[in-house]
Design a protein around this motif. Structure first.
Motif, PDB file in Angstrom:
ATOM      1  N   ASN A 233       0.855  -1.187   0.000  1.00 30.02           N
ATOM      2  CA  ASN A 233       0.000   0.000   0.000  1.00 30.02           C
ATOM      3  C   ASN A 233       0.886   1.229   0.000  1.00 30.02           C
ATOM      4  N   CYS A 234       0.320   2.328  -0.452  1.00 38.65           N
ATOM      5  CA  CYS A 234       1.001   3.609  -0.332  1.00 38.65           C
ATOM      6  C   CYS A 234       0.571   4.272   0.980  1.00 38.65           C
ATOM      7  N   GLU A 235       1.271   5.298   1.389  1.00 33.85           N
ATOM      8  CA  GLU A 235       0.964   5.974   2.645  1.00 33.85           C
ATOM      9  C   GLU A 235      -0.388   6.681   2.543  1.00 33.85           C
ATOM     10  N   PRO A 236      -1.353   6.334   3.400  1.00 34.10           N
ATOM     11  CA  PRO A 236      -2.648   7.006   3.370  1.00 34.10           C
ATOM     12  C   PRO A 236      -2.515   8.491   3.708  1.00 34.10           C
ATOM     13  N   GLN A 237      -3.451   9.257   3.178  1.00 34.58           N
ATOM     14  CA  GLN A 237      -3.511  10.660   3.562  1.00 34.58           C
ATOM     15  C   GLN A 237      -4.288  10.810   4.866  1.00 34.58           C
ATOM     16  N   GLU A 238      -5.358  10.021   5.021  1.00 30.85           N
ATOM     17  CA  GLU A 238      -6.202  10.077   6.208  1.00 30.85           C
ATOM     18  C   GLU A 238      -6.693   8.668   6.538  1.00 30.85           C
ATOM     19  N   LEU A 239      -7.037   8.429   7.801  1.00 29.49           N
ATOM     20  CA  LEU A 239      -7.721   7.195   8.175  1.00 29.49           C
ATOM     21  C   LEU A 239      -8.973   7.469   8.996  1.00 29.49           C
ATOM     22  N   THR A 240      -9.559   8.640   8.817  1.00 26.19           N
ATOM     23  CA  THR A 240     -10.884   8.928   9.343  1.00 26.19           C
ATOM     24  C   THR A 240     -11.862   8.787   8.188  1.00 26.19           C
ATOM     25  N   PRO A 241     -12.907   7.959   8.297  1.00 25.46           N
ATOM     26  CA  PRO A 241     -13.771   7.688   7.141  1.00 25.46           C
ATOM     27  C   PRO A 241     -14.284   8.931   6.437  1.00 25.46           C
ATOM     28  N   GLY A 242     -14.750   9.920   7.187  1.00 29.88           N
ATOM     29  CA  GLY A 242     -15.312  11.109   6.563  1.00 29.88           C
ATOM     30  C   GLY A 242     -14.301  12.028   5.935  1.00 29.88           C
ATOM     31  N   ASN A 243     -13.018  11.736   6.132  1.00 31.36           N
ATOM     32  CA  ASN A 243     -11.980  12.617   5.599  1.00 31.36           C
ATOM     33  C   ASN A 243     -11.135  11.936   4.528  1.00 31.36           C
ATOM     34  N   SER A 244     -11.398  10.660   4.274  1.00 26.13           N
ATOM     35  CA  SER A 244     -10.587   9.904   3.320  1.00 26.13           C
ATOM     36  C   SER A 244     -11.150  10.068   1.916  1.00 26.13           C
ATOM     37  N   SER A 245     -10.296  10.502   0.992  1.00 28.30           N
ATOM     38  CA  SER A 245     -10.748  10.713  -0.384  1.00 28.30           C
ATOM     39  C   SER A 245      -9.809  10.069  -1.393  1.00 28.30           C
ATOM     40  N   GLU A 246      -8.940   9.174  -0.941  1.00 32.93           N
ATOM     41  CA  GLU A 246      -8.000   8.521  -1.860  1.00 32.93           C
ATOM     42  C   GLU A 246      -7.908   7.040  -1.513  1.00 32.93           C
ATOM     43  N   VAL A 247      -7.407   6.249  -2.488  1.00 36.81           N
ATOM     44  CA  VAL A 247      -7.492   4.799  -2.354  1.00 36.81           C
ATOM     45  C   VAL A 247      -6.543   4.240  -1.303  1.00 36.81           C
ATOM     46  N   CYS A 248      -5.421   4.905  -1.032  1.00 36.41           N
ATOM     47  CA  CYS A 248      -4.456   4.349  -0.080  1.00 36.41           C
ATOM     48  C   CYS A 248      -5.081   4.169   1.298  1.00 36.41           C
ATOM     49  N   GLY A 249      -5.874   5.155   1.721  1.00 34.41           N
ATOM     50  CA  GLY A 249      -6.566   5.045   2.994  1.00 34.41           C
ATOM     51  C   GLY A 249      -7.851   4.247   2.897  1.00 34.41           C
ATOM     52  N   SER A 250      -8.576   4.397   1.795  1.00 30.42           N
ATOM     53  CA  SER A 250      -9.881   3.751   1.668  1.00 30.42           C
ATOM     54  C   SER A 250      -9.768   2.239   1.643  1.00 30.42           C
ATOM     55  N   LYS A 251      -8.697   1.688   1.041  1.00 30.94           N
ATOM     56  CA  LYS A 251      -8.517   0.232   1.016  1.00 30.94           C
ATOM     57  C   LYS A 251      -8.383  -0.327   2.429  1.00 30.94           C
ATOM     58  N   ILE A 252      -7.727   0.423   3.293  1.00 34.21           N
ATOM     59  CA  ILE A 252      -7.576   0.000   4.687  1.00 34.21           C
ATOM     60  C   ILE A 252      -8.892   0.161   5.434  1.00 34.21           C
ATOM     61  N   LEU A 253      -9.543   1.299   5.254  1.00 31.55           N
ATOM     62  CA  LEU A 253     -10.797   1.555   5.956  1.00 31.55           C
ATOM     63  C   LEU A 253     -11.871   0.547   5.576  1.00 31.55           C
TER      64      LEU A 253
END
Length: 557
Positions: A68-88
């Motif tokens: 995975n790449c480094e997520p930008q966010e890991l809060t559901p309402g703030n995630s807008s890219e795939v790196c974080g969304s795949k984890i969420l």
């Protein structure tokens, strides 16, 4: 319990991509369930082989390591890219999910839903759902999470997804604390009132921004983001190690029908995808969901049968910062589009493993039209040069892209085409890691054409366009604004007949392709490589480009 054959459970409802085939003499791969059904019931040998070359899953599910790449966010309402969304997606389960065989909404926390007018929606929640901390999950958790996400004091990037719910504007404007359109009728009944008909709503609420959060999240959101407490198949093991890893274990009390196959998922964070590719070769990483373009020609020699290609909705485009004077003239944008030889790019750079894009609505949807762009995307270098010169196009261009993801070669190839075909004198390149790259966009510090992509987080032409091109949308990094486009999207969203909505969405696409805030480049096939520890028939990338991590079968520790 799942039905079984030869005493082993089989999966009867896997979500498969629209196209998934192993590059082995063009043969189509079996789904994991199909492979088990068709395999014989031969006994296994001492090494776990069933006598036909098929390895069994390790007891308990084992551990899988995934790029995975480094997520930008890991809060559901703030995630807008795939790196974080795949984890969420593994940590949370939404109100609904999506059946990618039919592109229809499927049960998540909600077991069923109904609406008579596409305005008032009633969702009936299952009664056994809990968060990973043991708290019961109720309809009120959705009400509280969605209101918190929309509250401007919390500055959540996904707040705009709630704008169709009654009372959204009042909360955003500070005139109300909660959206009046949300009601927890009881613990297991959620009622949502929209401002106007919106037929994709049951599909839209499968998206990351709509995931529920427990009460403890609102006490310290920074601590929550470091170790999100969700309701999904997997729960955090420790905290998010920035630029290193996110580790999670299977949540054995998950209330859904199909629990995760692996006992543990280790998301290994890389800043360079080539390094990940070599780690899979060496057996130090189990799965890389998408090999870099410079490796396409060597996939067979590097991995033999250990890779699979999947058609996705991933749309790559060359965007324009329309807040810069150099790109205000539409003829400059059209000229750049006409100066790009997409077919040559696909053949030379991508070994014909991606699909040239002449449209914005992707071919994974029935509304997609392969030639929607017409002459604005037709390769015509002579006409492009004349148009560019007449519009006084800039003689120097700086190209922006995110680093470490294999974009360098094809961005440089496009820059070379524009130099040759438009007479651009100087080109420069700026690249950053993805999280920092998005920050640069949000700060409006982009000064030239830039590489970005868009993926359908749920299967609808609405999502292919509204969140990225409508006026003031959170992901509208172009700063594009068109009353005509906005109106067509609104009309399509409100249409009660599917054919009418489809026609209006396509009209909106026509406006975009004429105004061209973005030049369509290509739709990606994801070429997923995996180690010998993994059952290849269990490796699936869905149309959103999400590796179905929960389905991966580990065959050896």
């Amino acid at each position: 319990m799942s039905p079984s054959i030869c005493g082993a459970p089989i999966r009867t409802d896997r979500e498969e991509p629209l196209v998934a085939h192993r590059k082995l003499a063009g043969a189509v791969s079996l789904t994991a369930a199909g492979a088990l059904i068709l395999s014989s019931c031969a006994p296994t040998d001492d090494n776990g082989d069933d006598g036909n070359g098929e390895a069994e899953a390790v007891e308990g599910g084992g551990t899988v390591s995934i790029y995975n790449c480094e997520p930008q966010e890991l809060t559901p309402g703030n995630s807008s890219e795939v790196c974080g969304s795949k984890i969420l997606e593994q940590l949370f389960t939404g109100l609904t999910t999506v059946d990618y065989d039919t592109n229809e909404p499927a049960a998540g926390v909600a077991e069923e839903w109904e609406t008579d007018d596409n305005i008032t929606w009633t969702f009936t929640l299952g009664e056994d759902w809990t968060f990973h901390n043991g708290d019961e999950l109720t309809a009120q958790n959705f009400v509280d999470t969605w209101n918190w996400t929309v509250d401007p004091d919390n500055a959540q990037g996904g707040a705009g997804f709630f704008d169709k719910i009654q009372g959204y504007d009042e909360v955003v404007d500070g005139d109300a604390d909660e959206m009046e359109g949300l009601t927890a009728v009881d613990d297991h009944t959620l009622e949502v009132e929209l401002d106007e008909p919106f037929s994709p709503f049951a599909t839209m609420v499968s998206y990351t921004a709509f995931y529920p959060m427990p009460d403890e999240a609102f006490d310290d959101i920074d601590a929550f983001e470091s170790a999100p407490v969700g309701n999904g198949r997997y729960q955090m093991d420790g905290e998010w190690e920035h630029d290193v890893a996110v580790n999670m274990d299977r949540f054995e009390e998950w209330a859904g029908d199909e629990p995760g196959e692996p006992e543990r998922i280790e998301w290994s964070i890389y800043s360079d995808v080539d390094t990940a590719y070599m780690d899979v070769q060496a057996g130090d990483l189990d799965v890389l969901d998408n090999a870099p373009p410079n490796r396409f020609e060597s996939l067979d020699s590097d991995f033999g049968d250990n890779w699979v290609a999947s058609e996705t909705s991933s749309f790559t485009y060359l965007g324009f910062p329309m807040y810069q004077d150099e790109f205000e003239d539409v003829d400059v944008r059209h000229a750049i589009s006409k100066a790009i030889d997409r077919e040559e790019l696909m053949e030379v750079i991508f070994d014909d493993r991606n699909t040239a894009a002449y449209n914005i609505i992707p071919p994974t949807l029935p509304q997609g039209r392969e030639d929607a762009c017409g002459e604005n995307c037709e390769y015509d270098p002579d006409a492009a040069r004349d148009m560019y010169e007449d519009a006084d196009g800039p003689s120097e261009l700086t190209f922006y892209f995110n680093s470490g993801a294999g974009h360098e070669e094809w961005v440089e190839a496009i820059a070379n085409q524009l130099q040759e075909n438009l007479g651009v004198e100087d080109v420069n390149f700026e690249s950053l890691e993805f999280a920092q790259y998005l920050d640069l966009h949000e700060e409006e510090n982009i000064t030239g054409p830039y590489r970005l992509g868009w993926v359908l987080s749920y299967p609808s032409p609405q999502y292919a366009m509204e969140p990225i091109y409508t006026t003031d949308a959170d992901s509208n990094y172009f700063q594009y604004s068109s009353d005509e486009f906005d109106g067509l999207i609104q009309d399509a969203n409100s249409a009660t007949e599917e054919d009418e909505a489809d026609s209006l969405y396509q009209e909106a696409e026509d406006v975009l392709l004429e105004d061209m805030p973005a030049v369509p480049l290509f739709f990606q096939d994801f070429n997923t490589v995996y180690s010998d520890r993994i059952d290849g028939d269990s490796v699936t990338v869905d149309p959103r480009t999400f590796l179905r991590a929960e389905q991966i079968v580990v065959t050896e520790e």
